[in-house]
Motif scaffolding. Structure first.
Motif, PDB file in Angstrom:
ATOM      1  N   SER A   1     -15.549  19.064  57.054  1.00  0.00           N
ATOM      2  CA  SER A   1     -14.363  19.716  57.621  1.00  0.00           C
ATOM      3  C   SER A   1     -13.895  20.884  56.760  1.00  0.00           C
ATOM      4  CB  SER A   1     -13.227  18.708  57.816  1.00  0.00           C
ATOM      5  OG  SER A   1     -12.735  18.274  56.569  1.00  0.00           O
ATOM      6  N   LEU A   2     -14.153  20.828  55.470  1.00  0.00           N
ATOM      7  CA  LEU A   2     -13.765  21.937  54.599  1.00  0.00           C
ATOM      8  C   LEU A   2     -14.889  22.955  54.461  1.00  0.00           C
ATOM      9  CD1 LEU A   2     -11.750  23.197  52.548  1.00  0.00           C
ATOM     10  CD2 LEU A   2     -12.960  21.902  50.802  1.00  0.00           C
ATOM     11  N   TRP A   3     -16.090  22.475  54.142  1.00  0.00           N
ATOM     12  CA  TRP A   3     -17.157  23.381  53.758  1.00  0.00           C
ATOM     13  C   TRP A   3     -17.927  24.010  54.911  1.00  0.00           C
ATOM     14  CZ3 TRP A   3     -17.374  25.754  49.409  1.00  0.00           C
ATOM     15  CH2 TRP A   3     -16.761  25.202  48.300  1.00  0.00           C
ATOM     16  N   LEU A   4     -17.990  23.390  56.064  1.00  0.00           N
ATOM     17  CA  LEU A   4     -18.713  24.026  57.173  1.00  0.00           C
ATOM     18  C   LEU A   4     -18.027  25.326  57.598  1.00  0.00           C
ATOM     19  CD1 LEU A   4     -21.172  23.923  58.971  1.00  0.00           C
ATOM     20  CD2 LEU A   4     -19.877  22.530  60.575  1.00  0.00           C
ATOM     21  N   PRO A   5     -16.715  25.314  57.871  1.00  0.00           N
ATOM     22  CA  PRO A   5     -16.071  26.595  58.195  1.00  0.00           C
ATOM     23  C   PRO A   5     -16.085  27.573  57.021  1.00  0.00           C
ATOM     24  CG  PRO A   5     -14.615  24.753  58.741  1.00  0.00           C
ATOM     25  CD  PRO A   5     -15.789  24.191  58.019  1.00  0.00           C
TER      26      PRO A   5
ATOM     27  N   VAL B   1     -13.361  28.256  47.719  1.00  0.00           N
ATOM     28  CA  VAL B   1     -12.750  27.020  48.189  1.00  0.00           C
ATOM     29  C   VAL B   1     -13.019  25.865  47.225  1.00  0.00           C
ATOM     30  CG1 VAL B   1     -12.208  26.080  50.458  1.00  0.00           C
ATOM     31  CG2 VAL B   1     -13.982  27.765  50.268  1.00  0.00           C
ATOM     32  N   GLY B   2     -13.750  26.115  46.179  1.00  0.00           N
ATOM     33  CA  GLY B   2     -14.127  25.080  45.232  1.00  0.00           C
ATOM     34  C   GLY B   2     -12.950  24.333  44.641  1.00  0.00           C
ATOM     35  N   PHE B   3     -11.903  25.059  44.355  1.00  0.00           N
ATOM     36  CA  PHE B   3     -10.711  24.418  43.790  1.00  0.00           C
ATOM     37  C   PHE B   3     -10.170  23.362  44.738  1.00  0.00           C
ATOM     38  CE2 PHE B   3      -6.043  24.344  43.560  1.00  0.00           C
ATOM     39  CZ  PHE B   3      -5.896  23.820  42.281  1.00  0.00           C
ATOM     40  N   PHE B   4     -10.046  23.697  46.016  1.00  0.00           N
ATOM     41  CA  PHE B   4      -9.522  22.747  47.000  1.00  0.00           C
ATOM     42  C   PHE B   4     -10.496  21.597  47.236  1.00  0.00           C
ATOM     43  CE2 PHE B   4      -7.501  26.809  47.917  1.00  0.00           C
ATOM     44  CZ  PHE B   4      -6.188  26.439  47.710  1.00  0.00           C
TER      45      PHE B   4
END
Length: 133
Positions: A68-72, A90-93
């Motif tokens: 849900s985070l990494w695909l988009p 987005v690595g931090f999140f």
């Protein structure tokens, strides 16, 4: 990888790369070592780390959260960011999500309290205490 060679449509290429990343790379290459590093840092057996990873995948929805985070994020990254700037912003999140899932304790907060006879660290000696004012 070679499987992406020759693809000229940027949208198809981005989709292929993102799917490869979330279906192959994440569950097999990126996530298990993260759990092993956590085991090394917290000094528990590597076998337990792998068991935690499997439990998080099967029971805690780790891969669904990852996807849900990494695909988009991957699609956006592969479509709009030049290759030489593709650093995971987005690595931090993701580390927050991974930490929350990996340390899930059925809603209970686990706090380690030092016993009464816990050694106290001495306060450092200050040569020039007025400099601290």
């Amino acid at each position: 990888p070679v499987i992406f060679a020759g693809e000229t449509n940027p949208l198809v290429l981005a989709v292929k790369m993102a799917l490869f990343d979330v279906i192959i790379n994440a569950p097999l290459i990126w996530l298990p070592p993260a759990y092993i590093v956590q085991a090394l840092a917290y000094r528990f057996p590597k076998r337990e780390a792998i068991q935690r990873y499997i439990t998080d995948v099967k029971q805690n929805g780790l891969l669904k959260k990852y996807w849900s985070l990494w695909l988009p994020a991957s699609l956006t990254n592969f479509l709009f960011v030049p290759a030489h700037f593709r650093v995971a912003a987005v690595g931090f999140f993701w580390m927050i999500v991974l930490s929350a899932v990996a340390n899930k304790n059925n809603g209970e907060l686990e706090v380690e309290i030092c016993p009464i006879d816990c050694p106290q660290e001495p306060e450092p000696k200050m040569d020039y205490p007025r400099a601290m004012e």
